[in-house]
Write a protein that holds these residues in place. Structure first.
Motif, PDB file in Angstrom:
ATOM      1  N   ASP A  68      65.907  31.898  24.365  1.00 62.21           N
ATOM      2  CA  ASP A  68      66.469  30.584  24.703  1.00 62.21           C
ATOM      3  C   ASP A  68      67.797  30.363  23.983  1.00 62.21           C
ATOM      4  O   ASP A  68      68.766  29.877  24.593  1.00 62.21           O
ATOM      5  CB  ASP A  68      65.491  29.457  24.345  1.00 62.21           C
ATOM      6  CG  ASP A  68      64.281  29.408  25.258  1.00 62.21           C
ATOM      7  OD1 ASP A  68      64.307  30.029  26.348  1.00 62.21           O
ATOM      8  OD2 ASP A  68      63.289  28.739  24.878  1.00 62.21           O
ATOM      9  N   LEU A  69      67.852  30.706  22.707  1.00 65.01           N
ATOM     10  CA  LEU A  69      69.097  30.567  21.948  1.00 65.01           C
ATOM     11  C   LEU A  69      70.184  31.469  22.527  1.00 65.01           C
ATOM     12  O   LEU A  69      71.332  31.050  22.683  1.00 65.01           O
ATOM     13  CB  LEU A  69      68.867  30.886  20.472  1.00 65.01           C
ATOM     14  CG  LEU A  69      67.970  29.928  19.699  1.00 65.01           C
ATOM     15  CD1 LEU A  69      67.662  30.483  18.310  1.00 65.01           C
ATOM     16  CD2 LEU A  69      68.604  28.551  19.602  1.00 65.01           C
ATOM     17  N   ARG A  70      69.816  32.699  22.860  1.00 59.09           N
ATOM     18  CA  ARG A  70      70.786  33.633  23.438  1.00 59.09           C
ATOM     19  C   ARG A  70      71.290  33.126  24.788  1.00 59.09           C
ATOM     20  O   ARG A  70      72.474  33.258  25.098  1.00 59.09           O
ATOM     21  CB  ARG A  70      70.161  35.031  23.585  1.00 59.09           C
ATOM     22  CG  ARG A  70      70.040  35.755  22.267  1.00 59.09           C
ATOM     23  CD  ARG A  70      69.319  37.096  22.429  1.00 59.09           C
ATOM     24  NE  ARG A  70      69.752  37.982  21.387  1.00 59.09           N
ATOM     25  CZ  ARG A  70      70.699  38.896  21.499  1.00 59.09           C
ATOM     26  NH1 ARG A  70      71.314  39.084  22.631  1.00 59.09           N
ATOM     27  NH2 ARG A  70      71.039  39.648  20.475  1.00 59.09           N
ATOM     28  N   ASP A  71      70.396  32.546  25.571  1.00 60.05           N
ATOM     29  CA  ASP A  71      70.795  31.995  26.857  1.00 60.05           C
ATOM     30  C   ASP A  71      71.803  30.859  26.657  1.00 60.05           C
ATOM     31  O   ASP A  71      72.816  30.786  27.366  1.00 60.05           O
ATOM     32  CB  ASP A  71      69.567  31.499  27.629  1.00 60.05           C
ATOM     33  CG  ASP A  71      69.917  31.038  29.029  1.00 60.05           C
ATOM     34  OD1 ASP A  71      70.558  31.822  29.772  1.00 60.05           O
ATOM     35  OD2 ASP A  71      69.557  29.899  29.385  1.00 60.05           O
ATOM     36  N   THR A  72      71.546  29.993  25.696  1.00 64.58           N
ATOM     37  CA  THR A  72      72.468  28.900  25.381  1.00 64.58           C
ATOM     38  C   THR A  72      73.841  29.435  24.999  1.00 64.58           C
ATOM     39  O   THR A  72      74.867  28.843  25.348  1.00 64.58           O
ATOM     40  CB  THR A  72      71.904  28.028  24.228  1.00 64.58           C
ATOM     41  OG1 THR A  72      70.655  27.486  24.634  1.00 64.58           O
ATOM     42  CG2 THR A  72      72.857  26.915  23.860  1.00 64.58           C
ATOM     43  N   LEU A  73      73.853  30.564  24.310  1.00 62.11           N
ATOM     44  CA  LEU A  73      75.107  31.172  23.861  1.00 62.11           C
ATOM     45  C   LEU A  73      75.730  32.097  24.908  1.00 62.11           C
ATOM     46  O   LEU A  73      76.785  32.675  24.667  1.00 62.11           O
ATOM     47  CB  LEU A  73      74.865  31.944  22.558  1.00 62.11           C
ATOM     48  CG  LEU A  73      74.455  31.093  21.357  1.00 62.11           C
ATOM     49  CD1 LEU A  73      73.929  31.983  20.237  1.00 62.11           C
ATOM     50  CD2 LEU A  73      75.623  30.242  20.884  1.00 62.11           C
ATOM     51  N   GLY A  74      75.069  32.250  26.050  1.00 58.05           N
ATOM     52  CA  GLY A  74      75.589  33.127  27.103  1.00 58.05           C
ATOM     53  C   GLY A  74      75.438  34.598  26.784  1.00 58.05           C
ATOM     54  O   GLY A  74      76.216  35.426  27.258  1.00 58.05           O
ATOM     55  N   MET A  75      74.424  34.931  26.004  1.00 57.07           N
ATOM     56  CA  MET A  75      74.189  36.319  25.598  1.00 57.07           C
ATOM     57  C   MET A  75      73.060  36.928  26.412  1.00 57.07           C
ATOM     58  O   MET A  75      72.249  36.220  27.001  1.00 57.07           O
ATOM     59  CB  MET A  75      73.825  36.372  24.104  1.00 57.07           C
ATOM     60  CG  MET A  75      74.900  35.847  23.182  1.00 57.07           C
ATOM     61  SD  MET A  75      74.346  35.762  21.463  1.00 57.07           S
ATOM     62  CE  MET A  75      74.347  37.503  21.041  1.00 57.07           C
ATOM     63  N   GLU A  76      72.996  38.242  26.401  1.00 49.84           N
ATOM     64  CA  GLU A  76      71.906  38.974  27.039  1.00 49.84           C
ATOM     65  C   GLU A  76      70.600  38.672  26.303  1.00 49.84           C
ATOM     66  O   GLU A  76      70.619  38.332  25.121  1.00 49.84           O
ATOM     67  CB  GLU A  76      72.169  40.484  26.973  1.00 49.84           C
ATOM     68  CG  GLU A  76      73.382  40.937  27.766  1.00 49.84           C
ATOM     69  CD  GLU A  76      73.167  40.834  29.255  1.00 49.84           C
ATOM     70  OE1 GLU A  76      72.051  41.134  29.724  1.00 49.84           O
ATOM     71  OE2 GLU A  76      74.115  40.443  29.951  1.00 49.84           O
ATOM     72  N   PRO A  77      69.450  38.832  26.972  1.00 50.44           N
ATOM     73  CA  PRO A  77      68.159  38.652  26.290  1.00 50.44           C
ATOM     74  C   PRO A  77      68.035  39.605  25.091  1.00 50.44           C
ATOM     75  O   PRO A  77      68.684  40.648  25.030  1.00 50.44           O
ATOM     76  CB  PRO A  77      67.132  38.987  27.364  1.00 50.44           C
ATOM     77  CG  PRO A  77      67.835  38.718  28.653  1.00 50.44           C
ATOM     78  CD  PRO A  77      69.278  39.097  28.403  1.00 50.44           C
ATOM     79  N   PHE A  78      67.185  39.245  24.156  1.00 52.32           N
ATOM     80  CA  PHE A  78      66.951  40.008  22.935  1.00 52.32           C
ATOM     81  C   PHE A  78      66.234  41.312  23.293  1.00 52.32           C
ATOM     82  O   PHE A  78      65.067  41.314  23.682  1.00 52.32           O
ATOM     83  CB  PHE A  78      66.124  39.152  21.977  1.00 52.32           C
ATOM     84  CG  PHE A  78      65.901  39.733  20.616  1.00 52.32           C
ATOM     85  CD1 PHE A  78      66.887  40.430  19.946  1.00 52.32           C
ATOM     86  CD2 PHE A  78      64.682  39.553  19.985  1.00 52.32           C
ATOM     87  CE1 PHE A  78      66.672  40.943  18.677  1.00 52.32           C
ATOM     88  CE2 PHE A  78      64.449  40.061  18.715  1.00 52.32           C
ATOM     89  CZ  PHE A  78      65.444  40.756  18.062  1.00 52.32           C
ATOM     90  N   ALA A  79      66.909  42.418  23.149  1.00 52.56           N
ATOM     91  CA  ALA A  79      66.402  43.718  23.596  1.00 52.56           C
ATOM     92  C   ALA A  79      65.115  44.128  22.881  1.00 52.56           C
ATOM     93  O   ALA A  79      64.202  44.666  23.513  1.00 52.56           O
ATOM     94  CB  ALA A  79      67.471  44.789  23.408  1.00 52.56           C
TER      95      ALA A  79
END
Length: 116
Positions: A68-79
């Motif tokens: 969710d945090l990565r999505d907010t930051l426009g990042m790829e999902p946590f691998a």
């Protein structure tokens, strides 16, 4: 400036949560490598213990928070979380057991970071 500060706080939270996730996963993998089944769910409900259920639940909840945090930051999902979720579930009868799978994961994580 407020948006930049907010995003910086979110990113700091993400980094802290990812560190916590890696630490918790390594601890769970070490326990599994010693012979305690349930982390990968290879035996379904039969292999679950209250401790393994609690560990898996905590890892999934933390992984979802990170995503969710990565999505907010426009990042790829946590691998690392995605890899863990993909590795869970029933397997063929001739598949490697959970302790050996955990040992392989630990070796991979150690190689990626230099230590586990």
């Amino acid at each position: 400036m407020a948006r930049a500060d907010r995003l910086a706080r979110i990113d700091a939270d993400r980094i802290a949560h990812e560190t916590d996730y890696r630490t918790a996963l390594i601890a769970a993998l070490q326990t599994t490598a010693k012979g305690r089944w349930g982390l990968f769910g290879h035996q379904g409900k039969k292999g679950e213990t209250p401790a393994s259920v609690a560990t898996v639940t905590a890892l999934i909840e933390l992984g979802e928070t990170i995503d969710d945090l990565r999505d907010t930051l426009g990042m790829e999902p946590f691998a690392l979380y995605a890899d863990f979720v993909a590795a869970r579930g029933p397997v063929r009868s001739d598949a490697v057991g959970e302790p050996k799978q955990a040992q392989a994961w630990l070796a991979r994580l150690e190689q990626e970071s230099g230590t586990a």
